[in-house]
Design a protein around this motif. Sequence first.
Motif, PDB file in Angstrom:
ATOM      1  N   UNK A   1     -32.699  29.524   0.670  1.00  0.00           N
ATOM      2  CA  UNK A   1     -33.860  29.945   1.477  1.00  0.00           C
ATOM      3  C   UNK A   1     -33.916  29.247   2.829  1.00  0.00           C
ATOM      4  N   UNK A   2     -33.414  28.002   2.845  1.00  0.00           N
ATOM      5  CA  UNK A   2     -33.523  27.201   4.064  1.00  0.00           C
ATOM      6  C   UNK A   2     -32.285  27.381   4.932  1.00  0.00           C
ATOM      7  N   UNK A   3     -31.950  26.322   5.650  1.00  0.00           N
ATOM      8  CA  UNK A   3     -30.832  26.421   6.575  1.00  0.00           C
ATOM      9  C   UNK A   3     -29.461  26.250   5.931  1.00  0.00           C
ATOM     10  N   UNK A   4     -29.430  25.971   4.623  1.00  0.00           N
ATOM     11  CA  UNK A   4     -28.143  25.793   3.944  1.00  0.00           C
ATOM     12  C   UNK A   4     -27.509  24.431   4.188  1.00  0.00           C
ATOM     13  N   UNK A   5     -28.352  23.459   4.612  1.00  0.00           N
ATOM     14  CA  UNK A   5     -27.832  22.114   4.873  1.00  0.00           C
ATOM     15  C   UNK A   5     -28.254  21.133   3.782  1.00  0.00           C
ATOM     16  N   UNK A   6     -27.386  20.178   3.526  1.00  0.00           N
ATOM     17  CA  UNK A   6     -27.737  19.080   2.624  1.00  0.00           C
ATOM     18  C   UNK A   6     -27.471  17.759   3.360  1.00  0.00           C
ATOM     19  N   UNK A   7     -28.267  16.728   3.032  1.00  0.00           N
ATOM     20  CA  UNK A   7     -28.050  15.395   3.607  1.00  0.00           C
ATOM     21  C   UNK A   7     -27.759  14.427   2.470  1.00  0.00           C
ATOM     22  N   UNK A   8     -26.809  13.545   2.685  1.00  0.00           N
ATOM     23  CA  UNK A   8     -26.393  12.576   1.670  1.00  0.00           C
ATOM     24  C   UNK A   8     -26.589  11.170   2.224  1.00  0.00           C
ATOM     25  N   UNK A   9     -27.088  10.250   1.387  1.00  0.00           N
ATOM     26  CA  UNK A   9     -27.223   8.847   1.814  1.00  0.00           C
ATOM     27  C   UNK A   9     -26.609   7.928   0.759  1.00  0.00           C
ATOM     28  N   UNK A  10     -25.758   7.050   1.219  1.00  0.00           N
ATOM     29  CA  UNK A  10     -25.047   6.097   0.350  1.00  0.00           C
ATOM     30  C   UNK A  10     -25.366   4.682   0.818  1.00  0.00           C
ATOM     31  N   UNK A  11     -25.364   3.754  -0.123  1.00  0.00           N
ATOM     32  CA  UNK A  11     -25.618   2.347   0.249  1.00  0.00           C
ATOM     33  C   UNK A  11     -24.750   1.427  -0.605  1.00  0.00           C
ATOM     34  N   UNK A  12     -24.054   0.522   0.052  1.00  0.00           N
ATOM     35  CA  UNK A  12     -23.284  -0.487  -0.668  1.00  0.00           C
ATOM     36  C   UNK A  12     -23.883  -1.860  -0.381  1.00  0.00           C
ATOM     37  N   UNK A  13     -24.538  -2.486  -1.391  1.00  0.00           N
ATOM     38  CA  UNK A  13     -25.122  -3.817  -1.139  1.00  0.00           C
ATOM     39  C   UNK A  13     -24.058  -4.888  -0.898  1.00  0.00           C
TER      40      UNK A  13
ATOM     41  N   UNK B   1     -23.248  -1.631   3.814  1.00  0.00           N
ATOM     42  CA  UNK B   1     -22.905  -0.447   4.596  1.00  0.00           C
ATOM     43  C   UNK B   1     -23.682   0.781   4.116  1.00  0.00           C
ATOM     44  N   UNK B   2     -24.483   1.344   5.021  1.00  0.00           N
ATOM     45  CA  UNK B   2     -25.152   2.615   4.724  1.00  0.00           C
ATOM     46  C   UNK B   2     -24.371   3.737   5.407  1.00  0.00           C
ATOM     47  N   UNK B   3     -24.101   4.788   4.635  1.00  0.00           N
ATOM     48  CA  UNK B   3     -23.436   5.974   5.193  1.00  0.00           C
ATOM     49  C   UNK B   3     -24.362   7.149   4.951  1.00  0.00           C
ATOM     50  N   UNK B   4     -24.780   7.804   6.009  1.00  0.00           N
ATOM     51  CA  UNK B   4     -25.612   8.991   5.815  1.00  0.00           C
ATOM     52  C   UNK B   4     -24.967  10.139   6.584  1.00  0.00           C
ATOM     53  N   UNK B   5     -25.018  11.310   5.995  1.00  0.00           N
ATOM     54  CA  UNK B   5     -24.359  12.447   6.633  1.00  0.00           C
ATOM     55  C   UNK B   5     -25.038  13.741   6.223  1.00  0.00           C
TER      56      UNK B   5
ATOM     57  N   UNK C   1     -20.921  17.538   9.296  1.00  0.00           N
ATOM     58  CA  UNK C   1     -20.867  17.823  10.742  1.00  0.00           C
ATOM     59  C   UNK C   1     -21.427  16.643  11.535  1.00  0.00           C
ATOM     60  N   UNK C   2     -22.232  15.825  10.837  1.00  0.00           N
ATOM     61  CA  UNK C   2     -22.828  14.666  11.503  1.00  0.00           C
ATOM     62  C   UNK C   2     -22.928  13.537  10.501  1.00  0.00           C
ATOM     63  N   UNK C   3     -22.551  12.339  10.930  1.00  0.00           N
ATOM     64  CA  UNK C   3     -22.670  11.181  10.036  1.00  0.00           C
ATOM     65  C   UNK C   3     -23.114   9.972  10.842  1.00  0.00           C
TER      66      UNK C   3
ATOM     67  N   UNK D   1     -23.219   3.474  14.104  1.00  0.00           N
ATOM     68  CA  UNK D   1     -22.224   4.382  14.681  1.00  0.00           C
ATOM     69  C   UNK D   1     -22.562   5.829  14.334  1.00  0.00           C
ATOM     70  N   UNK D   2     -22.593   6.680  15.355  1.00  0.00           N
ATOM     71  CA  UNK D   2     -22.782   8.121  15.145  1.00  0.00           C
ATOM     72  C   UNK D   2     -21.407   8.786  15.182  1.00  0.00           C
ATOM     73  N   UNK D   3     -21.166   9.658  14.207  1.00  0.00           N
ATOM     74  CA  UNK D   3     -19.883  10.378  14.170  1.00  0.00           C
ATOM     75  C   UNK D   3     -20.200  11.869  14.072  1.00  0.00           C
ATOM     76  N   UNK D   4     -19.723  12.638  15.021  1.00  0.00           N
ATOM     77  CA  UNK D   4     -20.006  14.078  15.021  1.00  0.00           C
ATOM     78  C   UNK D   4     -18.707  14.871  15.075  1.00  0.00           C
ATOM     79  N   UNK D   5     -18.715  15.982  14.330  1.00  0.00           N
ATOM     80  CA  UNK D   5     -17.547  16.861  14.331  1.00  0.00           C
ATOM     81  C   UNK D   5     -17.631  17.743  15.581  1.00  0.00           C
ATOM     82  N   UNK D   6     -16.580  17.754  16.382  1.00  0.00           N
ATOM     83  CA  UNK D   6     -16.633  18.577  17.596  1.00  0.00           C
ATOM     84  C   UNK D   6     -16.005  19.955  17.351  1.00  0.00           C
ATOM     85  N   UNK D   7     -16.033  20.819  18.379  1.00  0.00           N
ATOM     86  CA  UNK D   7     -15.554  22.205  18.189  1.00  0.00           C
ATOM     87  C   UNK D   7     -14.069  22.265  17.844  1.00  0.00           C
ATOM     88  N   UNK D   8     -13.339  21.250  18.219  1.00  0.00           N
ATOM     89  CA  UNK D   8     -11.901  21.211  17.849  1.00  0.00           C
ATOM     90  C   UNK D   8     -11.708  20.647  16.427  1.00  0.00           C
ATOM     91  N   UNK D   9     -12.816  20.431  15.716  1.00  0.00           N
ATOM     92  CA  UNK D   9     -12.784  19.886  14.354  1.00  0.00           C
ATOM     93  C   UNK D   9     -12.296  18.436  14.317  1.00  0.00           C
TER      94      UNK D   9
END
Length: 198
Positions: free
Chosen positions: A75-87, A91-95, A166-168, A181-189
Amino acid sequence: MVAKAQKSLWKSAWKLLLEGQNSPKLPYGTPVVSTVSATGIPYSRVMVLRGASKVEGELLCYTDRRSLKVSHLKQGGGFMAWTFWSPTQQLQFSCSGPTTELPERVCRKTFLDLPKHSRKAYAALSRPGTRLTEPSDGLPDDWTDRPMNQTDYAEVNFLVLKTKITRAEILQLNREGNRRLLVERNVQENWDFQWLVP
Ligand SMILES: Cc1cc2nc3c(=O)[nH]c(=O)nc-3n(C[C@H](O)[C@H](O)[C@H](O)COP(=O)(O)O)c2cc1C
């Protein structure tokens, strides 16, 4: 040019993700996964990381196709967000990224390889979230005595979801100075890296 420190942080996060696949006891094995309802309400829940591909930048999880999260994706935009944490690594990784269903034949093959105790999660007789008058696991009463072939019916409920990142963001906590750190997938993948204020 991508700085060495950026690449190194990206590599550390992927090491944790690759280790975390199918390992719910490891810190990156049970991320918090979020979806948004059609009315804009966010929902988060813990899931097991079932696959991670650094080359493709993709993450996999298993779920019941009747669950709320799947309706949100439809129903929505078809996106999911994931969040990981290593104590231990601090290191937190979210994408996030577009999330799609793997083809039926892949889901079927994956389901048929699951042991009976794992099939349980997809075998409730009513959809997950159905209101009950008494507490119940929702499984057939004779579940424990059923032979494997009498659990095959749950295959129709089983779904593998794939998020194409597409974004982390990576947040590294450190007494001498946090790094974000922001990491984004560009049009060249390819991946674009950008330091942010933590
Ligand atoms: C440790 C743990 C691992 C879980 N793993 C999964 C999983 O891999 N897939 C899943 O659909 N639900 C999993 N769940 C259950 C979800 O957190 C959630 O309750 C369920 O998927 C229903 O979510 P929904 O109604 O928001 O779609 C897990 C729960 C816990 C506590």
